[in-house]
Design an enzyme around this catalytic site. Structure first.
Site, mmCIF file in Angstrom:
data_model
loop_
_atom_site.group_PDB
_atom_site.id
_atom_site.type_symbol
_atom_site.label_atom_id
_atom_site.label_comp_id
_atom_site.label_asym_id
_atom_site.label_seq_id
_atom_site.Cartn_x
_atom_site.Cartn_y
_atom_site.Cartn_z
ATOM 1 C CD GLU A 164 -3.401 7.852 4.212
ATOM 2 O OE1 GLU A 164 -4.562 7.760 4.656
ATOM 3 O OE2 GLU A 164 -3.022 7.309 3.168
ATOM 4 C CG HIS A 170 -12.299 -2.114 8.008
ATOM 5 N ND1 HIS A 170 -12.214 -0.802 7.603
ATOM 6 C CD2 HIS A 170 -11.860 -2.136 9.275
ATOM 7 C CE1 HIS A 170 -11.730 -0.070 8.595
ATOM 8 N NE2 HIS A 170 -11.515 -0.848 9.625
ATOM 9 C CE LYS A 218 -3.200 -2.973 0.084
ATOM 10 N NZ LYS A 218 -3.668 -3.463 -1.223
ATOM 11 C CD GLU A 227 -6.876 -1.034 -0.358
ATOM 12 O OE1 GLU A 227 -7.119 -2.218 -0.621
ATOM 13 O OE2 GLU A 227 -6.554 -0.636 0.781
ATOM 14 C CG ASN A 278 -9.315 -3.530 -4.241
ATOM 15 O OD1 ASN A 278 -8.467 -3.758 -3.383
ATOM 16 N ND2 ASN A 278 -10.352 -2.758 -4.022
ATOM 17 C CD GLU A 313 -10.662 0.595 -1.342
ATOM 18 O OE1 GLU A 313 -10.538 -0.587 -1.743
ATOM 19 O OE2 GLU A 313 -10.373 0.955 -0.208
ATOM 20 N NE ARG A 358 -11.200 -8.158 -4.942
ATOM 21 C CZ ARG A 358 -10.710 -7.411 -3.962
ATOM 22 N NH1 ARG A 358 -9.415 -7.408 -3.704
ATOM 23 N NH2 ARG A 358 -11.506 -6.655 -3.236
HETATM 24 C C1 MV4 Z 1 -8.838 6.384 6.112
HETATM 25 C C2 MV4 Z 1 -9.915 6.894 6.849
HETATM 26 C C3 MV4 Z 1 -9.852 8.215 7.226
HETATM 27 N N1 MV4 Z 1 -8.787 8.954 6.889
HETATM 28 N N2 MV4 Z 1 -7.803 7.157 5.791
HETATM 29 C C4 MV4 Z 1 -10.054 1.805 6.295
HETATM 30 C C5 MV4 Z 1 -9.481 0.619 5.561
HETATM 31 C C6 MV4 Z 1 -8.611 1.180 4.486
HETATM 32 N N3 MV4 Z 1 -8.886 0.552 3.229
HETATM 33 C C7 MV4 Z 1 -8.868 2.639 4.471
HETATM 34 N N4 MV4 Z 1 -9.632 2.988 5.615
HETATM 35 C C8 MV4 Z 1 -9.785 4.270 6.023
HETATM 36 N N5 MV4 Z 1 -8.803 5.113 5.698
HETATM 37 C C9 MV4 Z 1 -7.797 8.416 6.192
HETATM 38 N N6 MV4 Z 1 -6.737 9.173 5.905
HETATM 39 C C10 MV4 Z 1 -10.980 6.053 7.148
HETATM 40 C C11 MV4 Z 1 -10.916 4.742 6.731
HETATM 41 C C12 MV4 Z 1 -12.035 3.929 7.061
HETATM 42 C C13 MV4 Z 1 -12.794 3.365 6.047
HETATM 43 C C14 MV4 Z 1 -12.494 3.536 4.702
HETATM 44 C C15 MV4 Z 1 -13.241 2.967 3.721
HETATM 45 C C16 MV4 Z 1 -14.348 2.218 4.087
HETATM 46 C C17 MV4 Z 1 -14.666 2.018 5.395
HETATM 47 C C18 MV4 Z 1 -13.899 2.585 6.394
HETATM 48 C C19 MV4 Z 1 -14.249 2.387 7.720
HETATM 49 C C20 MV4 Z 1 -13.490 2.958 8.694
HETATM 50 C C21 MV4 Z 1 -12.383 3.719 8.365
#
Ligand code: MV4
Length: 664
Positions: free
Chosen positions: A200, A235, A116, A288, A290, A275, A292
Site C-alpha cells: 500500500e 499497536h 486482510k 479491516e 473486527n 476500522e 467482535r
Molecule cells: C498503515 C499505516 C500507514 N499507511 N497503512 C498498523 C497495523 C494495521 N492494523 C494498520 N497499520 C497501519 N497501516 C498505510 N497504508 C500505518 C499503520 C499504523 C497504525 C495504524 C493504526 C493504529 C496504529 C498504527 C501504528 C503504526 C502504524
C-alpha cells in the site's frame, strides 16, 4: 430472549457481559481455568465450570471444553467476549452444530474479514475506499515490486493474514523493496504461517478511526458513530475516545454510511467494527473489520446511551435492532484509558503480582465508569493479558471529559504491581492529547514529555512516610498493649518509649537509588521534621483514610499504604515508594529525659510503680496523655522510687517532677 448463556471469556469483559445478562434476567454460566478459580467473573456468575489448566490454549481457547460446559449447564447461547475464540470461525460453526447460539456474526462473515487481503478485495467491490495499493493473489517479487513502483514511495508492505503490525515494513524507495519484502515475508510466515503480503501507499501521521456497526438478522444495519483510537503503543491501544475530535458532521456521516455498506456487503449480524485509517485532512480508507465486541466499546455506550452487550443479546435472539439510524445521536464526549499492570520505565514490560491495595475512582453513573475483572487481593498472572481495568469517563464536551479523566487517574491507587497510571496521566495532560493533535505516532513524538527524569522524593514525601510510619508504630503499640496479658511488657513499652518527648526518632528511607535519613523530634511544641537541615513544624491527622499532613506552611493530602517494609504514597496523582530501612530512637542531646519531669502539659493516665519499688533503667513508671498521644515515662537509670507526686487522673504542667528516684 435466552434464559441462560455461557460466557466464554474471563476478566473485565466476562464481568461486563454477566452484569448485562443479569440485568435482563438471563442466567449466567462462567467458565474458568485453574488460575481463575477465585476470579471475579466466576463469583459474579450464577454458576461456573472449570475448563482446564491456566494456559489459554488448554482453557479459554479450548472449544470442546467450553461447548461441553454449555451443554452440561443447558446454556442456550455463548458470548465469546473479545480475544480468545471471539473471531474464530471454527468455533462459531461448532456452536451452531451443537445447537447453541454464538453471540456474534456468522462463521462466513468472520471468515470474510479474517484474511486482510481478501477482505480488502471484497470491500473494493462494495465501493469502500481503500488506500491505493495491491491486494491481489499474485506474490511474485517482481510483480510486487512493479506494483510498488506504480503506487509510488513510500510504500508499506503488510502481511495478508495480518494485524498487529506484524510483518509490516515501510519502504522509502524502490531499491529497498526487495530486502524489505523478504523480511516481511519471513515475519509473516513465522507469525501467521502465511507469507502472503499486500502493498500500500504509506500514509504519514495517520489516525485510527473506527466505526461501530450493528446488523440484525432482518438485514438492518446501523452505525453507532466512531471512536478515535490513534493513541497506541506498538499497536496496543492506550486511549480511546468518542466521537473523533475534529471530524466534520459530513465526514462522520460519510464514514458511518461507508461502514454500513461494508457490513451489508457481507450480510453482517451482531456487533462489528469497521476500522479506517484517516489522513490529517480527513480522507479515510478501510483497514479491516473486527467481527467482535471491542475492548473500547464503553466510549460508544457513554455517548449514545445504548448498551452494546444487551443489543448483542437481542440480535442473537433474533430481535430486530430496536431503533432507526435517525433516532440515535451523539451526546457529549467519552474517553477510555486502559489501566495495565506494566512498567513504562522498562519498555512497558508486563508486571505480575498480587494487588495488595486497589482503589479505583468512585463510580459516578454515566460520568466515571470502571470496568474491571479484579479485586484487591487478586493476582495479575503471566497467563493472560495484564489489563487491570478500563477507566471510562464522560463529559458534556471533550474538555470536561478530559478534566474528569485527569481527576479519575489521579485518584487511582494500585499497590502490588507496576502500572501505567502515571504514564496515562502524562499523556492525558500533555499538549498533543489535550489539543486533540492525534495520530498513531503521538506517544513516540512526545517521548521526552511522557518519560521524564524522576526528580526523586521530596520533603513532602518523606514527611508523609514518616508520619505514616509513626502512626503505624503507635497503632501497633496500642494493639500490642491490648492483646498482651501484660500491658507493660517490654515489647509494648518500646513504642511508648520511642514516642517519648525529648527524644528524636531517626527514620532511614530508601527509594532504590540511595538512602535518606530523616529526623522527627518530639518537642513540647509538637513534632518537628528535619532532613539535613532546618527543622520544620510537622503535624498530621487522618481524614477518610487519607493523611492530611502539614509540613511548615504546606498542607497536603496523601494516602499512605504499607506493603511490607515499603510505604506507598499517593499524592497529587503521583505514586512514590519509599522503603523503610531502619528506625532508631535516641535521646535528644539536651533532653529533659532523665529528670523525670513531665515533658509537656498533660494528664497522668497511670502510675505503674509503687513508692519504695526498686526499678531498673528503662522500666516504665508513669503513662502520660498529651496531644492525644500516650507517652511512657521510663526510668532513666536504676533506682528506688522514693516519692510519687501525682496520681492517675491529675493534670500536670510541663517541667514538673512526676516522681523522685533514689540511687540504690
Ligand atoms: C498503515 C499505516 C500507514 N499507511 N497503512 C498498523 C497495523 C494495521 N492494523 C494498520 N497499520 C497501519 N497501516 C498505510 N497504508 C500505518 C499503520 C499504523 C497504525 C495504524 C493504526 C493504529 C496504529 C498504527 C501504528 C503504526 C502504524
Amino acid at each position: 430472549m435466552f434464559r441462560k448463556i455461557l460466557i466464554a471469556n474471563r476478566g473485565e469483559i466476562a464481568c461486563r457481559v454477566i452484569t448485562a445478562a443479569r440485568d435482563m434476567g438471563i442466567r449466567t454460566v462462567a467458565v474458568y481455568s485453574d488460575a481463575d478459580r477465585d476470579a471475579r467473573h466466576v463469583a459474579l456468575a450464577d454458576e461456573a465450570r472449570r475448563i482446564g489448566p491456566p494456559e489459554a490454549r488448554a482453557s479459554y481457547l479450548n472449544a470442546e471444553a467450553i461447548l461441553a460446559a454449555a451443554r452440561d449447564t443447558g446454556a442456550e447461547a455463548i458470548h465469546p467476549g473479545y480475544g480468545f475464540l471471539s473471531e474464530n470461525e471454527g468455533f462459531a460453526a461448532a456452536c451452531a452444530k451443537a445447537g447453541i447460539v454464538f453471540i456474534g456474526p456468522s462463521p462466513e462473515a468472520i471468515a470474510a474479514m479474517g484474511d486482510k487481503s481478501a477482505a480488502k478485495r471484497l470491500m473494493e467491490k462494495a465501493g469502500v475506499p481503500l488506500v491505493p495499493g495491491y491486494h491481489g493473489e499474485m506474490q511474485d517479487p517482481a510483480i510486487l515490486q512493479k506494483e510498488a513502483d506504480k503506487i509510488g514511495y513510500p510504500v508499506l508492505i503488510k502481511a495478508s493474514a495480518g494485524g498487529g503490525g506484524k510483518g509490516m515494513r515501510i519502504v522509502a524507495e524502490a531499491k529497498g523493496f526487495p530486502a524489505a519484502l523478504e523480511s516481511a515475508k519471513r515475519e509473516a510466515k513465522a507469525s501467521f504461517g502465511d507469507e502472503r503480503v499486500l502493498v500500500e501507499r504509506y500514509l504519514e501521521r495517520p489516525r485510527h478511526i473506527e466505526v461501530q456497526v450493528f446488523g440484525d438478522t432482518q438485514g438492518n444495519v446501523v452505525y453507532l458513530f466512531e471512536r478515535d483510537c490513534s493513541v497506541q503503543r506498538r499497536h496496543q491501544k492506550v486511549l480511546e475516545e468518542a466521537p473523533a475530535p475534529g471530524l466534520s458532521e459530513k465526514r462522520r456521516t460519510e464514514m458511518g454510511q461507508t461502514a454500513v455498506a461494508a457490513a451489508k456487503s457481507i450480510r453482517y449480524t451482531g456487533a462489528g467494527t469497521v476500522e479506517f485509517i484517516a489522513g490529517q485532512n480527513g480522507t479515510f480508507y478501510f483497514m479491516e473489520m473486527n467481527t467482535r465486541l471491542q475492548v473500547e466499546h464503553p466510549v460508544t455506550e457513554l455517548i449514545t446511551g445504548i448498551d452494546l452487550v444487551k443489543l448483542q443479546f437481542a440480535i442473537a435472539a433474533g430481535d430486530p435492532i430496536p431503533f432507526r439510524q435517525d433516532q440515535i445521536q451523539i451526546r457529549g464526549h467519552a474517553i477510555e484509558a486502559r489501566i495495565y499492570a506494566e512498567n513504562p520505565a522498562k519498555g512497558f514490560l508486563p508486571s505480575t503480582g498480587t494487588l495488595r491495595h486497589l482503589r479505583a475512582p468512585e463510580d459516578l453513573p454515566g460520568q466515571v465508569r470502571v470496568d474491571t475483572g479484579v479485586r484487591q487481593g487478586d493476582a495479575i498472572t503471566p497467563h493472560y493479558d495484564p489489563m487491570i481495568a478500563k477507566l471510562v469517563v464522560w463529559g458534556e464536551d471533550r474538555a470536561i471529559a478530559l478534566g474528569r479523566m485527569r481527576a479519575a487517574l489521579a485518584a487511582y491507587e494500585i499497590v502490588g504491581v507496576s502500572t501505567n497510571v502515571e504514564f496515562l496521566s502524562r499523556v492525558v495532560a500533555g499538549k498533543a492529547f489535550s489539543s486533540a493533535d492525534l495520530d498513531t505516532g503521538l506517544i513516540e513524538r512526545c517521548r521526552a514529555e511522557l518519560f521524564p527524569e524522576d526528580a526523586g522524593p521530596d520533603d513532602l514525601d518523606f514527611a508523609a512516610a514518616a508520619l505514616a510510619e509513626l502512626r503505624s508504630e503507635q497503632a501497633q503499640a496500642a494493639t500490642g498493649a491490648r492483646i498482651s496479658a501484660d500491658p507493660h511488657s517490654p515489647w509494648n513499652i518500646v513504642d511508648g518509649w520511642r514516642l517519648n518527648l525529648g527524644s528524636h526518632h531517626e527514620l532511614v528511607f530508601a527509594d532504590g537509588e540511595r538512602n535518606y535519613p530523616v529526623q522527627i523530634h518530639f518537642t513540647s511544641a509538637g513534632l518537628k521534621f528535619s532532613r539535613d537541615g532546618q527543622a520544620q513544624s510537622f503535624a498530621g491527622q487522618e481524614e477518610d483514610g487519607m493523611l492530611q499532613v502539614t509540613l511548615g506552611n504546606a498542607t497536603f493530602r496523601v494516602r499512605a499504604v504499607r506493603d511490607g517494609a515499603h510505604w506507598h504514597l499517593f499524592r497529587d496523582g503521583k505514586h512514590r515508594v519509599l522503603a523503610l530501612q531502619s528506625a532508631q530512637t535516641a535521646p535528644e542531646p539536651n533532653s529533659a529525659i532523665g529528670t523525670l519531669a513531665a515533658p509537656m502539659p498533660g494528664k497522668v493516665l497511670q502510675v505503674l510503680v509503687q513508692q519504695g519499688a526498686t526499678v531498673a533503667k528503662g522500666a516504665p513508671l508513669v503513662i502520660l496523655e498529651a496531644m492525644k498521644m500516650e507517652h511512657t515515662i521510663a526510668a532513666p537509670r536504676d533506682g528506688r522510687v522514693a516519692e510519687i507526686h501525682f496520681k492517675a487522673g491529675e493534670q500536670v504542667n510541663e517541667g514538673v517532677e512526676l516522681l523522685r528516684l533514689e540511687a540504690t
